[in-house]
Design an enzyme around this catalytic site. Structure first.
Site, PDB file in Angstrom:
ATOM      1  N   ARG A   1      10.438  -0.928  -5.896  1.00 52.49           N
ATOM      2  CA  ARG A   1       8.697  -0.481  -6.243  1.00 52.49           C
ATOM      3  C   ARG A   1       8.965   0.596  -6.897  1.00 52.49           C
ATOM      4  O   ARG A   1       9.313   1.803  -6.303  1.00 52.49           O
ATOM      5  CB  ARG A   1       8.278  -0.421  -4.774  1.00 52.49           C
ATOM      6  CG  ARG A   1       7.004   0.560  -4.679  1.00 52.49           C
ATOM      7  CD  ARG A   1       6.168   0.319  -3.486  1.00 52.49           C
ATOM      8  NE  ARG A   1       6.751   0.759  -2.114  1.00 52.49           N
ATOM      9  CZ  ARG A   1       6.989   2.139  -1.987  1.00 52.49           C
ATOM     10  NH1 ARG A   1       6.634   2.957  -2.836  1.00 52.49           N
ATOM     11  NH2 ARG A   1       7.470   2.269  -0.786  1.00 52.49           N
TER      12      ARG A   1
ATOM     13  N   HIS B   1       3.642   3.162  -2.549  1.00 51.46           N
ATOM     14  CA  HIS B   1       3.482   1.823  -1.345  1.00 51.46           C
ATOM     15  C   HIS B   1       1.964   1.432  -1.744  1.00 51.46           C
ATOM     16  O   HIS B   1       1.885   0.068  -1.833  1.00 51.46           O
ATOM     17  CB  HIS B   1       3.936   2.208  -0.033  1.00 51.46           C
ATOM     18  CG  HIS B   1       3.101   1.342   1.011  1.00 51.46           C
ATOM     19  ND1 HIS B   1       4.027  -0.026   1.080  1.00 51.46           N
ATOM     20  CD2 HIS B   1       2.086   1.226   1.570  1.00 51.46           C
ATOM     21  CE1 HIS B   1       3.181  -0.689   1.987  1.00 51.46           C
ATOM     22  NE2 HIS B   1       2.307   0.060   2.386  1.00 51.46           N
TER      23      HIS B   1
ATOM     24  N   TYR C   1       9.323  11.160   0.077  1.00 49.65           N
ATOM     25  CA  TYR C   1      10.530  10.562   0.828  1.00 49.65           C
ATOM     26  C   TYR C   1      11.631   9.832  -0.063  1.00 49.65           C
ATOM     27  O   TYR C   1      12.489   9.453   0.562  1.00 49.65           O
ATOM     28  CB  TYR C   1       9.985   9.473   1.885  1.00 49.65           C
ATOM     29  CG  TYR C   1       9.109   8.418   1.301  1.00 49.65           C
ATOM     30  CD1 TYR C   1       9.763   7.338   0.564  1.00 49.65           C
ATOM     31  CD2 TYR C   1       7.820   8.700   1.269  1.00 49.65           C
ATOM     32  CE1 TYR C   1       8.780   6.302  -0.079  1.00 49.65           C
ATOM     33  CE2 TYR C   1       6.914   7.438   1.011  1.00 49.65           C
ATOM     34  CZ  TYR C   1       7.639   6.291   0.220  1.00 49.65           C
ATOM     35  OH  TYR C   1       6.698   5.301  -0.539  1.00 49.65           O
TER      36      TYR C   1
HETATM   37  C1  LIG Z   1       2.196  -5.735  11.744  1.00 55.90           C
HETATM   38  C2  LIG Z   1       2.068  -4.762  10.860  1.00 55.90           C
HETATM   39  N1  LIG Z   1       2.898  -3.509  11.138  1.00 55.90           N
HETATM   40  C3  LIG Z   1       2.536  -2.302  10.625  1.00 55.90           C
HETATM   41  C4  LIG Z   1       1.960  -2.357   9.442  1.00 55.90           C
HETATM   42  C5  LIG Z   1       1.576  -1.082   8.420  1.00 55.90           C
HETATM   43  N2  LIG Z   1       2.372  -1.433   7.297  1.00 55.90           N
HETATM   44  C6  LIG Z   1       1.764  -1.695   6.315  1.00 55.90           C
HETATM   45  S1  LIG Z   1       2.791  -2.370   4.869  1.00 55.90           S
HETATM   46  C7  LIG Z   1       3.983  -1.710   5.690  1.00 55.90           C
HETATM   47  C8  LIG Z   1       5.492  -1.825   5.133  1.00 55.90           C
HETATM   48  C9  LIG Z   1       6.055  -3.346   4.692  1.00 55.90           C
HETATM   49  O1  LIG Z   1       7.011  -3.094   4.031  1.00 55.90           O
HETATM   50  P1  LIG Z   1       7.659  -4.393   3.074  1.00 55.90           P
HETATM   51  O2  LIG Z   1       7.552  -5.900   4.103  1.00 55.90           O
HETATM   52  O3  LIG Z   1       8.846  -4.052   2.862  1.00 55.90           O
HETATM   53  O4  LIG Z   1       6.611  -4.540   1.884  1.00 55.90           O
HETATM   54  P2  LIG Z   1       6.503  -3.721   0.656  1.00 55.90           P
HETATM   55  O5  LIG Z   1       5.104  -3.029   0.996  1.00 55.90           O
HETATM   56  O6  LIG Z   1       7.668  -2.980   0.626  1.00 55.90           O
HETATM   57  O7  LIG Z   1       5.904  -4.826  -0.269  1.00 55.90           O
HETATM   58  C10 LIG Z   1       3.934  -1.348   7.074  1.00 55.90           C
HETATM   59  C11 LIG Z   1       4.881  -0.813   8.004  1.00 55.90           C
HETATM   60  C12 LIG Z   1       1.084  -3.538   9.026  1.00 55.90           C
HETATM   61  N3  LIG Z   1       0.310  -3.609   8.089  1.00 55.90           N
HETATM   62  N4  LIG Z   1       1.353  -4.510  10.059  1.00 55.90           N
END
Ligand SMILES: Cc1ncc(C[n+]2csc(CCOP(=O)(O)OP(=O)(O)O)c2C)c(N)n1
Ligand SMILES: [Mg+2]
Length: 364
Positions: free
Chosen positions: A261, A265, A274
């Site tokens: 990415r 985020h 970070y």
């Molecule tokens: C069940 C849940 N836990 C925590 C969150 C907070 N959260 C939103 S996005 C995220 C990270 C997800 O990372 P990844 O699966 O690697 O996808 P990326 O954002 O990198 O595309 C988190 C922890 C959430 N939305 N839903």
């Protein structure tokens, strides 16, 4: 129902790569790079258009027009390649960062914009485009993707489903359950993990200490494979293979697309807090778009004319996005309450009244 996996499964740590970072074809000969010239050019067009619309959506958020946005910069090849080889009847179950997949499926960027603007809480043309709504709760949609795949199986349809997941999502209990049940019942589902190295500020090394995400497939008893997620042709080839296997009754596959990415985020995030400049520089050099352009140049397919046509299309789509967003009428807030159940519950009725009072639409 699947038998216990008999043959020992292995996963190669080296991602499958058809085009090297300098744009030259690799020695990989298990998968084909051969697609019609117009398809090869269209893949380029879709990646560039995705990047330009993604940038436009970020800008719209910065101008206060969207509440939030999750950019996909850097992941264009992973998304475009994996979706371009599918049939329109194959169902997409996106996480929230899949602009490239939506555009390939013919979903206008304004639908994505309306969702992040909060003026439309529906799906992305759910039924018409075979695309589920985005899933903000991380990983829950993996279960829906498997359920839909099993429904297709029982109805005797030859469609399959794709669960788009992130590296972070693979730590969720829901994703474990989805992988396991898909393997046991041979569901025609591909788990497509875009390993972009980060889950907000949590690095991959805090997500898993398995040799790779693809290795987890061994434990579930399904094929697992790593692909260079910045190589559009490799992503295309691997999804084409896995989706064909799923349609033919060969069960699910776990694909790990290794990518990055490049942006934050979401628009609320500051990644400089970070991750290092060096890390970013490393991945900027692996940008999927210049790589694929160099490949097309090598094949004599890239031209200024193609670049101009793509740029003109991007400009038109960005203008269309702005016009549609700004021209849309205000959302009917009643929909939040009236579309949950066939008949509204007393609790929802009370909440609707509270909101109307707060908006000054009803007396206190
Ligand atoms: C069940 C849940 N836990 C925590 C969150 C907070 N959260 C939103 S996005 C995220 C990270 C997800 O990372 P990844 O699966 O690697 O996808 P990326 O954002 O990198 O595309 C988190 C922890 C959430 N939305 N839903
Ligand atoms: Mg991630």
């Amino acid at each position: 129902m699947a038998e216990l996996a008999q043959s020992p499964m292995t996963v190669d740590l080296d991602p499958v790569q058809l085009v090297a970072p300098d744009g030259t074809p690799t020695a990989e000969d298990r998968y084909s790079r051969e697609l019609p010239d117009e398809t090869l050019c269209w893949l380029y067009e879709m990646m560039v258009v995705t990047r330009d619309l993604d940038t436009e959506l970020v800008n719209l958020q910065r101008q206060g027009e969207l509440a939030l946005y999750a950019p996909c910069r850097g992941q264009e090849a992973a998304q475009v390649g994996a979706t371009a080889c599918l049939r329109k009847s194959d169902w997409l179950f996106p996480q929230y960062r899949e602009l490239g997949a939506f555009l390939v499926r013919g979903i206008p960027a304004s639908h994505v914009g309306a969702m992040w603007r909060g003026t439309w809480h529906g799906g992305l043309e759910f039924i018409k485009k075979c695309c589920a709504p985005i899933s903000i709760p991380v990983g829950t949609h993996a279960l829906h993707a498997v359920g839909a795949a099993m429904a297709a199986q029982r109805l005797g349809e030859d469609s399959m489903t794709v669960a788009f997941l992130g590296d972070g999502a693979t730590s969720e209990g829901d994703v474990h359950e989805a992988l396991n049940v898909a393997a046991v019942f041979g569901a025609p589902c591909v788990f497509y993990v875009q390993n972009n190295q980060w889950a907000i500020s949590v690095p991959l090394c805090r997500q898993t200490i398995a040799p790779s995400i693809a290795h987890k497939a061994i434990g579930y008893g399904m094929p697992g494979i790593r692909v260079d997620g910045n190589d559009v042709l490799a992503c295309y080839a691997l999804m084409a293979e896995a989706s064909a296997r799923a349609r033919a009754g060969g069960g699910p596959t776990l694909i790990e697309a290794v990518t990055y990415r490049l942006g934050p985020h979401t628009t609320s995030d500051d990644p400089t807090r970070y991750r290092s400049r060096d890390e970013l520089e490393h991945w900027l050099a692996l940008d999927p778009i210049p790589r694929y352009r160099a490949y097309l140049e090598g094949r004599g397919l890239w031209s200024e004319r193609l670049a101009d046509r793509v740029a003109a299309r991007s400009r038109r789509l960005c203008a269309e996005l702005r016009d549609t967003l700004f021209g849309a009428s205000d959302v009917d807030i009643d929909e939040v309450f009236t579309t949950v159940y066939a008949e509204m519950t007393p609790a929802l009725e009370a909440q609707r009244r509270d909101l109307r009072v707060e908006l000054g639409e009803e007396p206190r």
